[in-house]
Design a protein around this motif. Structure first.
Motif, PDB file in Angstrom:
ATOM      1  N   ALA A  59      -0.098 -19.442   1.067  1.00  0.00           N
ATOM      2  CA  ALA A  59       0.607 -18.368   1.511  1.00  0.00           C
ATOM      3  C   ALA A  59       0.809 -16.986   0.906  1.00  0.00           C
ATOM      4  CB  ALA A  59       2.226 -19.073   1.722  1.00  0.00           C
ATOM      5  N   GLY A  60       0.976 -16.942  -0.345  1.00  0.00           N
ATOM      6  CA  GLY A  60       1.045 -15.631  -1.235  1.00  0.00           C
ATOM      7  C   GLY A  60      -0.542 -14.983  -1.101  1.00  0.00           C
ATOM      8  N   GLY A  61      -1.432 -15.907  -0.644  1.00  0.00           N
ATOM      9  CA  GLY A  61      -2.842 -15.053  -0.628  1.00  0.00           C
ATOM     10  C   GLY A  61      -3.110 -14.115   0.824  1.00  0.00           C
ATOM     11  N   GLY A  62      -2.006 -14.389   1.623  1.00  0.00           N
ATOM     12  CA  GLY A  62      -2.409 -13.734   2.849  1.00  0.00           C
ATOM     13  C   GLY A  62      -1.955 -12.415   3.012  1.00  0.00           C
ATOM     14  N   ILE A  63      -2.096 -11.551   4.020  1.00  0.00           N
ATOM     15  CA  ILE A  63      -2.091 -10.204   4.266  1.00  0.00           C
ATOM     16  C   ILE A  63      -0.630  -9.974   4.136  1.00  0.00           C
ATOM     17  CG2 ILE A  63      -2.069 -10.512   6.887  1.00  0.00           C
ATOM     18  CD1 ILE A  63      -3.704  -7.671   6.485  1.00  0.00           C
ATOM     19  N   ILE A  64      -0.395  -8.738   3.552  1.00  0.00           N
ATOM     20  CA  ILE A  64       1.133  -8.230   3.649  1.00  0.00           C
ATOM     21  C   ILE A  64       1.157  -7.449   4.802  1.00  0.00           C
ATOM     22  CG2 ILE A  64       2.680  -6.884   2.530  1.00  0.00           C
ATOM     23  CD1 ILE A  64       1.237  -7.244  -0.120  1.00  0.00           C
ATOM     24  N   PHE A  65       2.222  -7.842   5.611  1.00  0.00           N
ATOM     25  CA  PHE A  65       2.178  -7.192   6.857  1.00  0.00           C
ATOM     26  C   PHE A  65       3.933  -6.759   7.126  1.00  0.00           C
ATOM     27  CE2 PHE A  65       1.726  -5.713  11.077  1.00  0.00           C
ATOM     28  CZ  PHE A  65       2.458  -6.427  12.092  1.00  0.00           C
ATOM     29  N   ARG A  66       4.161  -5.448   7.660  1.00  0.00           N
ATOM     30  CA  ARG A  66       5.516  -5.156   8.146  1.00  0.00           C
ATOM     31  C   ARG A  66       5.584  -4.426   9.304  1.00  0.00           C
ATOM     32  NH1 ARG A  66       5.900  -8.320   4.407  1.00  0.00           N
ATOM     33  NH2 ARG A  66       7.390  -8.321   2.562  1.00  0.00           N
ATOM     34  N   GLN A  67       6.292  -4.480  10.090  1.00  0.00           N
ATOM     35  CA  GLN A  67       6.559  -3.803  11.315  1.00  0.00           C
ATOM     36  C   GLN A  67       7.919  -3.067  11.364  1.00  0.00           C
ATOM     37  OE1 GLN A  67       7.221  -6.086  15.152  1.00  0.00           O
ATOM     38  NE2 GLN A  67       5.877  -4.555  16.376  1.00  0.00           N
ATOM     39  N   LEU A  68       7.575  -1.810  11.336  1.00  0.00           N
ATOM     40  CA  LEU A  68       8.844  -0.878  11.139  1.00  0.00           C
ATOM     41  C   LEU A  68       9.175   0.131  12.320  1.00  0.00           C
ATOM     42  CD1 LEU A  68       7.598   0.504   7.551  1.00  0.00           C
ATOM     43  CD2 LEU A  68       9.401  -1.285   8.264  1.00  0.00           C
ATOM     44  N   PHE A  69      10.499   0.298  12.714  1.00  0.00           N
ATOM     45  CA  PHE A  69      10.757   0.953  13.755  1.00  0.00           C
ATOM     46  C   PHE A  69      11.475   2.222  13.709  1.00  0.00           C
ATOM     47  CE2 PHE A  69      13.560   1.264  17.764  1.00  0.00           C
ATOM     48  CZ  PHE A  69      12.686   1.220  18.704  1.00  0.00           C
ATOM     49  N   GLU A  70      11.232   3.276  14.523  1.00  0.00           N
ATOM     50  CA  GLU A  70      11.852   4.742  14.392  1.00  0.00           C
ATOM     51  C   GLU A  70      12.432   4.650  15.961  1.00  0.00           C
ATOM     52  OE1 GLU A  70      13.198   8.100  15.380  1.00  0.00           O
ATOM     53  OE2 GLU A  70      11.202   7.768  16.378  1.00  0.00           O
ATOM     54  N   SER A  71      13.836   4.734  16.035  1.00  0.00           N
ATOM     55  CA  SER A  71      14.582   4.321  17.177  1.00  0.00           C
ATOM     56  C   SER A  71      14.471   5.877  18.124  1.00  0.00           C
ATOM     57  CB  SER A  71      16.137   4.162  16.604  1.00  0.00           C
ATOM     58  OG  SER A  71      16.782   5.278  15.967  1.00  0.00           O
ATOM     59  N   ILE A  72      14.409   6.970  17.495  1.00  0.00           N
ATOM     60  CA  ILE A  72      14.401   8.120  18.699  1.00  0.00           C
ATOM     61  C   ILE A  72      13.277   8.140  19.479  1.00  0.00           C
ATOM     62  CG2 ILE A  72      14.341  10.802  18.689  1.00  0.00           C
ATOM     63  CD1 ILE A  72      17.085   9.443  17.437  1.00  0.00           C
ATOM     64  N   THR A  77       5.694   1.569  13.323  1.00  0.00           N
ATOM     65  CA  THR A  77       4.928   2.000  12.226  1.00  0.00           C
ATOM     66  C   THR A  77       4.448   0.586  11.462  1.00  0.00           C
ATOM     67  OG1 THR A  77       5.797   4.018  11.875  1.00  0.00           O
ATOM     68  CG2 THR A  77       4.626   3.313   9.814  1.00  0.00           C
ATOM     69  N   TYR A  78       3.216   0.425  11.326  1.00  0.00           N
ATOM     70  CA  TYR A  78       2.887  -0.701  10.694  1.00  0.00           C
ATOM     71  C   TYR A  78       2.507  -0.504   9.323  1.00  0.00           C
ATOM     72  CZ  TYR A  78       3.129  -2.017  15.696  1.00  0.00           C
ATOM     73  OH  TYR A  78       3.555  -2.456  16.763  1.00  0.00           O
ATOM     74  N   LEU A  79       2.870  -1.367   8.208  1.00  0.00           N
ATOM     75  CA  LEU A  79       2.287  -1.340   6.958  1.00  0.00           C
ATOM     76  C   LEU A  79       1.583  -2.705   6.727  1.00  0.00           C
ATOM     77  CD1 LEU A  79       2.263  -0.515   4.143  1.00  0.00           C
ATOM     78  CD2 LEU A  79       4.380  -1.603   3.604  1.00  0.00           C
ATOM     79  N   LEU A  80       0.082  -2.557   6.336  1.00  0.00           N
ATOM     80  CA  LEU A  80      -0.812  -3.772   6.017  1.00  0.00           C
ATOM     81  C   LEU A  80      -1.098  -3.597   4.500  1.00  0.00           C
ATOM     82  CD1 LEU A  80      -1.391  -2.968   9.096  1.00  0.00           C
ATOM     83  CD2 LEU A  80      -2.733  -4.887   9.062  1.00  0.00           C
ATOM     84  N   GLY A  81      -1.064  -4.603   3.914  1.00  0.00           N
ATOM     85  CA  GLY A  81      -1.594  -4.534   2.357  1.00  0.00           C
ATOM     86  C   GLY A  81      -2.195  -5.772   1.796  1.00  0.00           C
ATOM     87  N   ASP A  82      -3.179  -5.665   0.596  1.00  0.00           N
ATOM     88  CA  ASP A  82      -3.746  -6.650   0.137  1.00  0.00           C
ATOM     89  C   ASP A  82      -3.031  -7.254  -1.111  1.00  0.00           C
ATOM     90  OD1 ASP A  82      -5.495  -8.326  -1.095  1.00  0.00           O
ATOM     91  OD2 ASP A  82      -7.185  -6.900  -1.187  1.00  0.00           O
ATOM     92  N   PRO A  83      -2.491  -8.465  -1.127  1.00  0.00           N
ATOM     93  CA  PRO A  83      -1.754  -8.633  -2.166  1.00  0.00           C
ATOM     94  C   PRO A  83      -2.420  -8.935  -3.434  1.00  0.00           C
ATOM     95  CG  PRO A  83      -2.160 -10.697  -0.798  1.00  0.00           C
ATOM     96  CD  PRO A  83      -2.433  -9.431  -0.124  1.00  0.00           C
ATOM     97  N   GLU A  84      -3.747  -8.670  -3.536  1.00  0.00           N
ATOM     98  CA  GLU A  84      -4.315  -8.760  -4.700  1.00  0.00           C
ATOM     99  C   GLU A  84      -4.745  -7.636  -5.187  1.00  0.00           C
ATOM    100  OE1 GLU A  84      -7.921 -11.501  -4.233  1.00  0.00           O
ATOM    101  OE2 GLU A  84      -7.041 -13.082  -3.556  1.00  0.00           O
ATOM    102  N   SER A  85      -5.688  -6.500  -4.548  1.00  0.00           N
ATOM    103  CA  SER A  85      -5.688  -5.255  -5.000  1.00  0.00           C
ATOM    104  C   SER A  85      -4.564  -4.399  -4.767  1.00  0.00           C
ATOM    105  CB  SER A  85      -6.897  -4.613  -4.051  1.00  0.00           C
ATOM    106  OG  SER A  85      -6.534  -4.428  -2.796  1.00  0.00           O
ATOM    107  N   ARG A  86      -3.626  -4.731  -4.108  1.00  0.00           N
ATOM    108  CA  ARG A  86      -2.425  -3.895  -3.773  1.00  0.00           C
ATOM    109  C   ARG A  86      -2.746  -2.625  -2.765  1.00  0.00           C
ATOM    110  NH1 ARG A  86       0.749  -8.058  -4.240  1.00  0.00           N
ATOM    111  NH2 ARG A  86       2.304  -6.350  -3.693  1.00  0.00           N
TER     112      ARG A  86
END
Length: 292
Positions: A59-72, A77-86
């Motif tokens: 599980a720790g080796g999977g992609i980092i993913f966050r879905q963010l929202f701006e209400s107006i 906005t989407y953040l994607l990251g590699d947990p190894e290289s950062r």
């Protein structure tokens, strides 16, 4: 003494022999725990822990993913990251939420490599320019057909890499000439911008909009992805967060129609002009830095 031990263990041994041939998964692990307890061993040292540890590593080796929202502007906005290289990529940042996004990036100890816009937005000012000023080494990206300036001008078949992951570029014009869909390398996710929304699509009545072009883009560049591919749009106005290719092919009320019906629908939306279009478009053509 050995006979006594055998007598004590007989029920559990019999149970083990009986279940070994048929039990799998949880039942085998439960049996292992029972046998360890019966022998007076510490169950925390049983093989069950080894299984859990392996699961955690996967599980720790999977992609980092966050879905963010701006209400107006109801922008995702989407953040994607590699947990190894950062290394990380940020998709469609909004000017007003740049500090929030930077805080998250720093908390997750990521290095933002690219801030990319799926198109030249008309309803908000992009945060890519300010992001570059605040996070050293960040590059901006947008389609070469957008008419906007950026460090990286994207075209069909290009890839944005971050660590061992990548986003592949598919040109999906129709809402604007510079719309792109960013597809994960394994085609598990697609970030469709304003081209394809959840049960909808981008409007085509301004900014080089063309209904026929949009219909073709969606059907040839997005609907050809695997059915399980998750659809993440740039906006949603009803609180929906994600869809799939199969869902949109079956249930999208506009895109399940013929081309002629689609063009008719899009010609009669009668939507109001975006409130920020006169400010947002000029600003986004220069990476959102027109007056910063």
């Amino acid at each position: 003494m050995s006979c006594l031990v055998l007598e004590v263990l007989k029920p559990s041994v019999a149970c083990a022999l009986q279940l070994r041939a048929t039990a799998t998964g949880d039942s085998r692990r439960a049996l292992a725990g029972f046998l360890y307890r019966h022998r007076g061993w510490d169950t925390q040292k049983a093989p069950v822990r080894k299984y859990s540890a392996n699961m955690e590593r996967r599980a720790g080796g999977g992609i980092i993913f966050r879905q963010l929202f701006e209400s107006i502007s109801s922008t995702y906005t989407y953040l994607l990251g590699d947990p190894e290289s950062r290394e990380a990529v940020l998709i469609d940042p909004v000017l007003e939420t740049v500090d929030r996004d930077i805080k998250l990036i720093e908390e997750l100890e990521l290095q933002l490599k690219v801030a990319v816009n799926t198109h030249c937005h008309a309803d908000h000012i992009t945060g890519t320019g300010l992001m570059k000023k605040k996070l050293y080494g960040t590059k901006s990206a947008i389609s070469e057909h957008s008419g906007a300036t950026a460090d990286i001008l994207l075209s069909e078949g290009d890839s944005i890499t971050f660590g061992k992951y990548c986003l592949n570029v598919r040109e999906t014009p129709g809402h604007t000439d510079g719309c792109v869909t960013l597809v994960a390398g394994d085609q598990s996710m697609a970030f469709t911008g304003d081209a394809l929304l959840i049960r909808g699509c981008g409007r085509t009545d301004f900014q080089q909009g063309c209904s026929k072009k949009l219909y073709h883009s969606i059907h040839t560049k997005i609907f050809t992805l695997p059915g399980h591919c998750l659809i993440y749009p740039a906006h949603d106005y009803k609180g929906q967060t994600v869809s799939t290719v199969d869902e949109e092919k079956k249930f999208n009320p506009r895109l399940t129609k013929t081309l002629e019906e689609f063009v008719e629908i899009m010609s009669n939306l009668n939507l109001p002009k975006p409130q920020k279009i006169d400010i947002a478009v000029p600003a986004n053509l220069v990476c959102g830095l027109h007056d910063i």
